[in-house]
Design a protein around this motif. Structure first.
Motif, PDB file in Angstrom:
ATOM      1  N   GLN A  22       0.672  -1.262   0.170  1.00 44.87           N
ATOM      2  CA  GLN A  22       0.200  -0.120  -0.032  1.00 44.87           C
ATOM      3  C   GLN A  22       0.907   1.460   0.071  1.00 44.87           C
ATOM      4  O   GLN A  22       1.932   1.265   0.122  1.00 44.87           O
ATOM      5  CB  GLN A  22      -0.799   0.268   0.973  1.00 44.87           C
ATOM      6  N   PHE A  23       0.248   2.018  -0.442  1.00 41.35           N
ATOM      7  CA  PHE A  23       1.011   3.218  -0.785  1.00 41.35           C
ATOM      8  C   PHE A  23       0.203   4.210   0.602  1.00 41.35           C
ATOM      9  O   PHE A  23      -0.548   5.407   0.035  1.00 41.35           O
ATOM     10  CB  PHE A  23       0.936   4.507  -1.615  1.00 41.35           C
ATOM     11  N   GLU A  24       1.206   5.273   1.520  1.00 39.76           N
ATOM     12  CA  GLU A  24       0.078   6.118   2.187  1.00 39.76           C
ATOM     13  C   GLU A  24       0.248   7.807   1.808  1.00 39.76           C
ATOM     14  O   GLU A  24       2.222   7.679   1.747  1.00 39.76           O
ATOM     15  CB  GLU A  24       0.303   5.464   4.115  1.00 39.76           C
ATOM     16  N   VAL A  25      -0.358   8.798   2.315  1.00 36.51           N
ATOM     17  CA  VAL A  25       0.166   9.913   1.902  1.00 36.51           C
ATOM     18  C   VAL A  25       0.161  10.278   3.436  1.00 36.51           C
ATOM     19  O   VAL A  25      -0.970  10.598   3.627  1.00 36.51           O
ATOM     20  CB  VAL A  25      -1.389  10.363   0.739  1.00 36.51           C
ATOM     21  N   VAL A  26       1.841  11.063   3.787  1.00 31.25           N
ATOM     22  CA  VAL A  26       1.524  11.769   4.732  1.00 31.25           C
ATOM     23  C   VAL A  26       1.746  13.214   4.480  1.00 31.25           C
ATOM     24  O   VAL A  26       1.920  13.673   4.008  1.00 31.25           O
ATOM     25  CB  VAL A  26       2.412  10.735   5.409  1.00 31.25           C
ATOM     26  N   GLN A  27       0.705  13.913   5.206  1.00 25.56           N
ATOM     27  CA  GLN A  27       1.137  15.143   5.598  1.00 25.56           C
ATOM     28  C   GLN A  27       1.293  15.137   7.324  1.00 25.56           C
ATOM     29  O   GLN A  27       0.666  14.932   7.673  1.00 25.56           O
ATOM     30  CB  GLN A  27      -0.295  15.414   5.137  1.00 25.56           C
ATOM     31  N   ASN A  28       2.148  16.082   7.423  1.00 31.17           N
ATOM     32  CA  ASN A  28       2.383  16.395   8.957  1.00 31.17           C
ATOM     33  C   ASN A  28       2.260  14.989   9.658  1.00 31.17           C
ATOM     34  O   ASN A  28       1.343  15.583  10.950  1.00 31.17           O
ATOM     35  CB  ASN A  28       1.228  17.568   9.419  1.00 31.17           C
ATOM     36  N   GLY A  29       3.055  13.925   9.634  1.00 33.34           N
ATOM     37  CA  GLY A  29       2.553  12.615  10.294  1.00 33.34           C
ATOM     38  C   GLY A  29       1.554  12.138  10.118  1.00 33.34           C
ATOM     39  O   GLY A  29       1.279  11.707  11.199  1.00 33.34           O
ATOM     40  N   LYS A  30       0.730  12.183   9.662  1.00 31.64           N
ATOM     41  CA  LYS A  30      -1.014  12.122   9.002  1.00 31.64           C
ATOM     42  C   LYS A  30      -1.523  11.182   7.996  1.00 31.64           C
ATOM     43  O   LYS A  30      -1.145  12.174   7.460  1.00 31.64           O
ATOM     44  CB  LYS A  30      -1.912  12.886   9.921  1.00 31.64           C
ATOM     45  N   THR A  31      -1.558   9.725   8.760  1.00 38.21           N
ATOM     46  CA  THR A  31      -2.218   9.530   6.846  1.00 38.21           C
ATOM     47  C   THR A  31      -3.580   9.905   6.578  1.00 38.21           C
ATOM     48  O   THR A  31      -4.489   9.947   7.110  1.00 38.21           O
ATOM     49  CB  THR A  31      -1.910   7.913   7.097  1.00 38.21           C
ATOM     50  N   LEU A  32      -3.458  10.708   5.421  1.00 39.79           N
ATOM     51  CA  LEU A  32      -4.348  11.213   4.794  1.00 39.79           C
ATOM     52  C   LEU A  32      -5.611  10.013   3.801  1.00 39.79           C
ATOM     53  O   LEU A  32      -6.739  10.549   4.046  1.00 39.79           O
ATOM     54  CB  LEU A  32      -4.123  12.584   4.269  1.00 39.79           C
ATOM     55  N   PHE A  33      -4.495   9.560   3.296  1.00 41.69           N
ATOM     56  CA  PHE A  33      -4.747   8.542   2.082  1.00 41.69           C
ATOM     57  C   PHE A  33      -4.063   7.286   2.240  1.00 41.69           C
ATOM     58  O   PHE A  33      -3.349   7.713   2.186  1.00 41.69           O
ATOM     59  CB  PHE A  33      -4.985   8.935   0.981  1.00 41.69           C
ATOM     60  N   THR A  34      -5.054   6.280   2.145  1.00 46.79           N
ATOM     61  CA  THR A  34      -3.939   5.242   1.540  1.00 46.79           C
ATOM     62  C   THR A  34      -4.667   4.304  -0.087  1.00 46.79           C
ATOM     63  O   THR A  34      -5.374   4.310  -0.139  1.00 46.79           O
ATOM     64  CB  THR A  34      -4.868   3.899   2.430  1.00 46.79           C
ATOM     65  N   ILE A  35      -3.053   4.869  -0.755  1.00 51.33           N
ATOM     66  CA  ILE A  35      -3.549   4.052  -1.673  1.00 51.33           C
ATOM     67  C   ILE A  35      -3.435   2.428  -1.776  1.00 51.33           C
ATOM     68  O   ILE A  35      -2.519   1.534  -1.254  1.00 51.33           O
ATOM     69  CB  ILE A  35      -2.376   4.338  -3.003  1.00 51.33           C
ATOM     70  N   THR A  36      -4.772   1.805  -2.462  1.00 51.44           N
ATOM     71  CA  THR A  36      -4.523   0.093  -2.292  1.00 51.44           C
ATOM     72  C   THR A  36      -4.562  -0.261  -3.793  1.00 51.44           C
ATOM     73  O   THR A  36      -5.745  -0.657  -3.943  1.00 51.44           O
ATOM     74  CB  THR A  36      -5.339  -0.393  -1.781  1.00 51.44           C
ATOM     75  N   PRO A  37      -3.789  -0.201  -4.440  1.00 47.02           N
ATOM     76  CA  PRO A  37      -3.517  -0.859  -5.631  1.00 47.02           C
ATOM     77  C   PRO A  37      -3.980  -2.472  -5.859  1.00 47.02           C
ATOM     78  O   PRO A  37      -4.171  -3.619  -4.927  1.00 47.02           O
ATOM     79  CB  PRO A  37      -2.037  -1.580  -6.014  1.00 47.02           C
ATOM     80  N   PRO A  38      -5.185  -3.297  -6.419  1.00 48.83           N
ATOM     81  CA  PRO A  38      -5.169  -4.705  -6.125  1.00 48.83           C
ATOM     82  C   PRO A  38      -4.724  -5.202  -7.245  1.00 48.83           C
ATOM     83  O   PRO A  38      -5.179  -6.514  -6.704  1.00 48.83           O
ATOM     84  CB  PRO A  38      -6.922  -3.823  -7.580  1.00 48.83           C
ATOM     85  N   ASP A  39      -3.991  -5.076  -7.566  1.00 52.28           N
ATOM     86  CA  ASP A  39      -2.749  -5.731  -8.117  1.00 52.28           C
ATOM     87  C   ASP A  39      -1.259  -5.393  -8.840  1.00 52.28           C
ATOM     88  O   ASP A  39      -1.283  -4.554  -8.513  1.00 52.28           O
ATOM     89  CB  ASP A  39      -2.766  -6.773  -8.895  1.00 52.28           C
ATOM     90  N   LEU A  40      -0.488  -6.135  -9.148  1.00 52.91           N
ATOM     91  CA  LEU A  40       0.569  -6.553  -8.757  1.00 52.91           C
ATOM     92  C   LEU A  40       0.579  -5.545  -9.782  1.00 52.91           C
ATOM     93  O   LEU A  40       1.813  -4.537  -9.849  1.00 52.91           O
ATOM     94  CB  LEU A  40       1.585  -7.154  -9.018  1.00 52.91           C
ATOM     95  N   GLU A  41       0.491  -5.823 -11.123  1.00 54.38           N
ATOM     96  CA  GLU A  41       0.962  -4.931 -12.208  1.00 54.38           C
ATOM     97  C   GLU A  41      -0.068  -3.658 -11.662  1.00 54.38           C
ATOM     98  O   GLU A  41       0.894  -2.380 -13.017  1.00 54.38           O
ATOM     99  CB  GLU A  41      -0.167  -5.271 -13.702  1.00 54.38           C
ATOM    100  N   SER A  42      -0.884  -3.107 -11.060  1.00 53.11           N
ATOM    101  CA  SER A  42      -1.382  -1.854 -10.558  1.00 53.11           C
ATOM    102  C   SER A  42      -0.022  -0.252  -9.964  1.00 53.11           C
ATOM    103  O   SER A  42       0.522  -0.318 -10.060  1.00 53.11           O
ATOM    104  CB  SER A  42      -2.568  -1.431 -10.364  1.00 53.11           C
ATOM    105  N   GLN A  43       0.589  -1.800  -8.962  1.00 54.63           N
ATOM    106  CA  GLN A  43       1.227  -1.518  -7.785  1.00 54.63           C
ATOM    107  C   GLN A  43       2.064  -1.013  -8.395  1.00 54.63           C
ATOM    108  O   GLN A  43       3.072  -0.069  -8.588  1.00 54.63           O
ATOM    109  CB  GLN A  43       1.799  -2.400  -7.268  1.00 54.63           C
ATOM    110  N   THR A  44       3.057  -1.586  -9.997  1.00 57.71           N
ATOM    111  CA  THR A  44       3.522  -1.298 -10.758  1.00 57.71           C
ATOM    112  C   THR A  44       4.088  -0.445 -11.015  1.00 57.71           C
ATOM    113  O   THR A  44       4.762   0.202 -11.202  1.00 57.71           O
ATOM    114  CB  THR A  44       4.304  -2.573 -11.980  1.00 57.71           C
ATOM    115  N   GLN A  45       2.005   0.494 -11.676  1.00 59.83           N
ATOM    116  CA  GLN A  45       2.242   1.564 -12.168  1.00 59.83           C
ATOM    117  C   GLN A  45       2.264   2.596 -11.035  1.00 59.83           C
ATOM    118  O   GLN A  45       2.833   3.784 -11.754  1.00 59.83           O
ATOM    119  CB  GLN A  45       1.203   1.353 -12.547  1.00 59.83           C
ATOM    120  N   VAL A  46       1.721   2.207  -9.748  1.00 63.30           N
ATOM    121  CA  VAL A  46       1.658   3.798  -8.356  1.00 63.30           C
ATOM    122  C   VAL A  46       3.563   3.629  -8.469  1.00 63.30           C
ATOM    123  O   VAL A  46       3.590   4.865  -8.913  1.00 63.30           O
ATOM    124  CB  VAL A  46       0.983   2.946  -7.474  1.00 63.30           C
ATOM    125  N   VAL A  47       4.721   2.300  -8.412  1.00 58.97           N
ATOM    126  CA  VAL A  47       5.778   3.356  -8.276  1.00 58.97           C
ATOM    127  C   VAL A  47       6.790   3.490  -9.396  1.00 58.97           C
ATOM    128  O   VAL A  47       6.827   4.711  -9.207  1.00 58.97           O
ATOM    129  CB  VAL A  47       6.558   1.508  -7.895  1.00 58.97           C
TER     130      VAL A  47
END
Length: 72
Positions: A22-47
């Motif tokens: 997963q990829f946590e979007v953090v601002q000032n120490g607080k997680t605002l959003f968590t990006i959860t790719p559905p599969d490894l292909e989507s994860q590779t695209q996020v990276v």
């Protein structure tokens, strides 16, 4: 795990489900959003997009929410 620094926030890669991360979007120490790719292909695209310097504003978090981070 990796971290990408953007203007006003950072994106932190975290363990999720075996090879899927997963990829946590953090601002000032607080997680605002968590990006959860559905599969490894989507994860590779996020990276790849993060490595290319893309901003996450306008992305979907995997739960149907649109991400918007106010730059402070």
């Amino acid at each position: 795990m990796r971290k990408w620094i953007r203007e006003g926030y950072e994106v932190v890669e975290t363990a999720f489900d075996h090879d899927l991360h997963q990829f946590e979007v953090v601002q000032n120490g607080k997680t605002l959003f968590t990006i959860t790719p559905p599969d490894l292909e989507s994860q590779t695209q996020v990276v790849a997009d993060l490595d290319a310097g893309e901003d996450v504003n306008g992305w979907e978090d995997g739960n149907g929410n649109t991400i918007y981070v106010e730059k402070k």
